[in-house]
Design an enzyme around this catalytic site. Structure first.
Site, mmCIF file in Angstrom:
data_model
loop_
_atom_site.group_PDB
_atom_site.id
_atom_site.type_symbol
_atom_site.label_atom_id
_atom_site.label_comp_id
_atom_site.label_asym_id
_atom_site.label_seq_id
_atom_site.Cartn_x
_atom_site.Cartn_y
_atom_site.Cartn_z
ATOM 1 N N PHE B 112 -7.948 47.800 104.813
ATOM 2 C CA PHE B 112 -6.799 48.694 104.679
ATOM 3 C C PHE B 112 -6.694 49.116 103.215
ATOM 4 C CE2 PHE B 112 -2.272 49.766 104.290
ATOM 5 C CZ PHE B 112 -2.225 50.740 105.268
ATOM 6 N N ASP B 183 -6.822 38.870 105.245
ATOM 7 C CA ASP B 183 -5.630 39.645 105.571
ATOM 8 C C ASP B 183 -5.507 39.659 107.096
ATOM 9 O OD1 ASP B 183 -3.794 41.629 106.259
ATOM 10 O OD2 ASP B 183 -4.387 42.972 104.643
ATOM 11 N N TYR B 208 5.802 43.186 110.644
ATOM 12 C CA TYR B 208 6.481 44.283 111.363
ATOM 13 C C TYR B 208 5.616 44.863 112.465
ATOM 14 C CZ TYR B 208 4.122 46.513 107.375
ATOM 15 O OH TYR B 208 3.217 46.865 106.407
ATOM 16 N N LYS B 209 4.399 44.369 112.608
ATOM 17 C CA LYS B 209 3.513 44.860 113.668
ATOM 18 C C LYS B 209 3.691 43.972 114.908
ATOM 19 C CE LYS B 209 0.143 46.567 110.271
ATOM 20 N NZ LYS B 209 0.198 48.010 110.557
ATOM 21 N N ARG B 355 -5.488 55.965 118.112
ATOM 22 C CA ARG B 355 -5.400 54.509 118.135
ATOM 23 C C ARG B 355 -4.306 54.062 119.101
ATOM 24 N NH1 ARG B 355 -3.749 51.012 112.744
ATOM 25 N NH2 ARG B 355 -1.712 51.899 113.236
#
Lengths: 396, 396
Positions: B112, B183, B208-209, B355
């Site tokens: 990311f 990560d 938050y995912k 996605r």
């Protein structure tokens, strides 16, 4: 002089006189409804779409601008995010990069420890002879030499309320070729600040004290507008990137203050703070200052008359004092617990400081008189001399 | 195999099939009541006392332990705070300090971008020959040489869902004398993770995912327990100090994982996350994984039958894929907008990735079939070929 008292906009518990708004401001009445809307109408219903539709992405700069008005910063020169410690780190790291030939960060021993710790961490990481130098607050002016890369000071001393002269010290720093960083933790919403006039390069602050943003509310950082397009953010996160949603492999800093953003902003905290800032609509900081000094002068006079054994730890000159009054007392910890137990909430700062904050948006002269009556009772009758008040817990 | 479906614990808008829980999880039903309590009963009534009485101060480690259970981390080895970008920085800075004779941070171009940006910022600050080296994801294994101080990888690729082999790459890093940082942004709550078995030094992630902590929920950091008392936190804030309320002038790192705390924690966000974590009570990540792969396999099969022009961008081997499925399509941006407009929420990642995230706590087979019907309609009838879907906005 306009009256700034607006008690009705805050929730204040029954029977409590709150003289600790300099640690954590009380809750503005409208915050729960706003947060409920953010949760039920935005997060729950818009889901990922909330970042655009509900304006979450723009909040850090919008809220920054509303705070900017209280600290003399132009619109678009302040952005919110992270914690004050992280913002201190960003300001220091950007500052030392602006003076690559110098190696010293200067601060004072009255600074809030976290600022010093963050500087220690930074110089430890940099190595190469970088150094944090701390001097007594009264020696700062004479310690600003041409070795100094960055001067980092907190305007209002968190224990005594003693104020540094922002304009004069910034000028000394600039005359010596140093970068100036001001921490406004006990200034924003407490006293008039004019960042633009001071000409300092960076300022940082928190929003859970006099700005009533709630526990753990986000911090702010100001960068002088002429430097905002060149300052290196150090913590170069994707939301400080010029085009975060291009997902480039390399960092290109965003325009102006936006580059000081790091990661995904805390939307719930940001919304609580945004709502809390509405309390300041139409409030002039000059009026807040006058009202705060009236309350402080009344408090000092009444305490000194009633309880001579308390020694004023704050400057007697009101112009040299922020928005708090501190007294020294050998058994200050126990005495403060006894005072709190009777509904007057101040706090204690080691080793012997009893600290009382004055926040004229929700405190008036009658509160001060009532608070002094409790302090007098505790001190005159040695009510603090009870084992239950001597057990040390965490005090924040 | 236990059923992990618990749709009734989430608010899901009418008419929406949410395949973007890998960007922002939906709201667990009990969060608003909890936040209301934190505001009205804690902040408003306890004021500063909430730090102790309401347990705010202990939340970052308590919540860390509840997340630790899902990622194979012992109790007390994970702490919450800040954003993922900031936690990446702390892990990297601590990692390079552990290998002072080495100068290279290795990562891959599938990582990311914010992780790469934070590394760029760190090496820029360190100077002295420090370097961020990025290679193709498939070249990581052969690029781990004895020059490498720290290997930093995201386990699940945010665009394709391709998974790195955590155990094998960690072993390669250690064989070469490097420190390993993982990560887990797209792993925590998505796939089984066994940090203890991997033996990696550091791991970080966001909440938050798949953990449904809300927009801007705090991040986490894990430090391998045997290193937690020596790792240097770099961002050495007061709440990572051994005795924060002694207000020492010098930083002394706290015990174990506590030293990775920085500033005042965001209490409202932390409480929302703590409440959201209750959804995981009694959930086994092995069951989540099986259910996720069932949904993904169904989705791939049905999409490929219905819409042959979509090219699978994710690995076909389910064991090599996280909890998302991505397809390539030249007009993927417009197509995703058209799909979203019809109630199926996925997202787009540049340059051409559509996605779709699979989150079996609140998605079932009927949702997958209904989503495919919408995608089929949009693609077969070229509904994406409408100017309104081609205007680029910010997509998160």
């Amino acid at each position: 002089m306009a009256n700034v008292l607006r008690k009705e906009q805050f929730i204040l518990p029954e029977g409590v006189i709150y003289l600790d708004g300099n640690s954590l401001g009380p809750m503005p009445k409208n915050v729960p409804a706003r947060l409920s809307g953010v949760m039920n109408d935005e997060w729950a219903q818009m889901l990922i779409g909330g970042w655009n539709k509900a304006g979450w992405m723009a909040q850090p700069t919008n809220v920054g601008t509303s705070i900017g008005r209280l600290i003399g910063a132009a619109a678009g020169s302040v952005v919110m995010g992270d914690t004050l410690s992280v913002k201190v780190y960003q300001a220091l790291a950007a500052g030392v990069k602006m003076r690559p030939e110098r190696r010293v960060i200067l601060s004072d021993k009255g600074n809030f420890p976290s600022d010093l710790y963050m500087a220690e961490g930074l110089v430890g990481l940099l190595g190469q002879g970088y150094e944090l130098r701390t001097v007594a607050p009264e020696d700062v002016a004479t310690s600003i030499t041409d070795e100094i890369a960055v001067v980092m000071l907190t305007e209002v001393d968190y224990r005594t309320g003693r104020m540094h002269d922002m304009q004069a010290l910034t000028k000394l720093a600039h005359d010596a070729g140093a970068v100036m960083v001001w921490d406004l933790a006990h200034s924003a919403g407490a006293i008039p600040v004019d960042l633009a006039a001071s000409n300092c390069e960076f300022a940082v602050g928190c929003t859970y004290k006099y700005l009533n943003g709630g526990p753990g509310a986000p911090a702010f950082i100001y960068v002088r507008p002429d430097l905002a397009d060149t300052a290196e953010p150090a913590l170069s996160g994707w939301l400080g990137h010029a085009n975060p949603f291009d997902f480039d492999l390399h960092y290109t800093p965003g325009k102006g203050i936006e580059r000081m953003r790091v990661g995904t902003p805390p939307v719930l905290q940001m919304a609580a703070l945004e709502e809390a800032m509405k309390v300041w609509d139409g409030v002039d900081m000059a009026d807040v200052r006058r009202a705060s000094l009236d309350l402080q002068e009344q408090f000092i006079k009444e305490v000194e008359q009633a309880v001579p054994q308390l020694e004023l730890a704050s400057p007697r000159d009101p112009q040299a004092r922020g928005s708090q009054v501190s007294f020294r007392f050998e058994h200050g910890y126990a005495a403060m617990q006894a005072v709190i137990d009777r509904g007057v909430i101040g706090d204690f700062r080691a080793p012997d400081i009893m600290r009382f904050g004055f926040t004229p948006l929700y405190l008036d002269a009658a509160d001060v008189t009532a608070a002094v009556a409790v302090i007098e009772d505790v001190m005159t009758n040695a009510l603090w001399d009870d084992p239950k008040y001597k057990v040390r817990g965490r005090v924040t």
